[in-house]
Design a protein around this motif. Structure first.
Motif, mmCIF file in Angstrom:
data_model
loop_
_atom_site.group_PDB
_atom_site.id
_atom_site.type_symbol
_atom_site.label_atom_id
_atom_site.label_comp_id
_atom_site.label_asym_id
_atom_site.label_seq_id
_atom_site.Cartn_x
_atom_site.Cartn_y
_atom_site.Cartn_z
ATOM 1 N N UNK A 1 -49.515 29.435 -16.770
ATOM 2 C CA UNK A 1 -48.162 28.928 -17.039
ATOM 3 C C UNK A 1 -47.448 29.804 -18.065
ATOM 4 N N UNK A 2 -48.173 30.249 -19.079
ATOM 5 C CA UNK A 2 -47.577 31.116 -20.097
ATOM 6 C C UNK A 2 -47.078 32.411 -19.470
ATOM 7 N N UNK A 3 -47.882 33.006 -18.590
ATOM 8 C CA UNK A 3 -47.473 34.232 -17.915
ATOM 9 C C UNK A 3 -46.250 33.987 -17.034
ATOM 10 N N UNK A 4 -46.204 32.854 -16.353
ATOM 11 C CA UNK A 4 -45.029 32.520 -15.529
ATOM 12 C C UNK A 4 -43.780 32.435 -16.393
ATOM 13 N N UNK A 5 -43.896 31.817 -17.549
ATOM 14 C CA UNK A 5 -42.758 31.711 -18.461
ATOM 15 C C UNK A 5 -42.313 33.085 -18.944
ATOM 16 N N UNK B 1 -42.714 36.027 -17.425
ATOM 17 C CA UNK B 1 -42.082 36.748 -16.312
ATOM 18 C C UNK B 1 -40.683 36.208 -16.058
ATOM 19 N N UNK B 2 -40.529 34.899 -16.085
ATOM 20 C CA UNK B 2 -39.215 34.292 -15.871
ATOM 21 C C UNK B 2 -38.219 34.729 -16.926
ATOM 22 N N UNK B 3 -38.656 34.788 -18.180
ATOM 23 C CA UNK B 3 -37.765 35.228 -19.260
ATOM 24 C C UNK B 3 -37.328 36.668 -19.047
ATOM 25 N N UNK C 1 -32.485 28.966 -14.769
ATOM 26 C CA UNK C 1 -33.642 28.270 -15.312
ATOM 27 C C UNK C 1 -34.614 27.954 -14.177
ATOM 28 N N UNK C 2 -35.820 28.396 -14.345
ATOM 29 C CA UNK C 2 -36.898 28.076 -13.415
ATOM 30 C C UNK C 2 -37.927 27.287 -14.202
ATOM 31 N N UNK C 3 -38.233 26.101 -13.735
ATOM 32 C CA UNK C 3 -39.210 25.272 -14.437
ATOM 33 C C UNK C 3 -40.495 25.224 -13.650
#
Length: 48
Positions: free
Chosen positions: A24-28, A30-32, A44-46
């Motif tokens: 989840x941290x990596x997804x956050x 990458x999204x940022x 915003x991608x949740x």
């Protein structure tokens, strides 16, 4: 996991060896990066 595999080209084994919190941290992260590069900070991608 597909999101991480797509952006980071990590194998299923590498991804499965991480705990859920780390994925989840990596997804956050990458999204940022994607938001910053696209110039749209309001997107915003949740991940739940």
């Amino acid at each position: 996991m597909a999101f991480l595999a797509y952006y980071l080209h990590w194998s299923q084994d590498e991804l499965m060896n991480m705990d859920h919190r780390e994925r989840r941290r990596w997804c956050s992260e990458i999204s940022a990066i994607n938001k910053k590069l696209s110039g749209d900070e309001n997107k915003r991608i949740e991940f739940k």
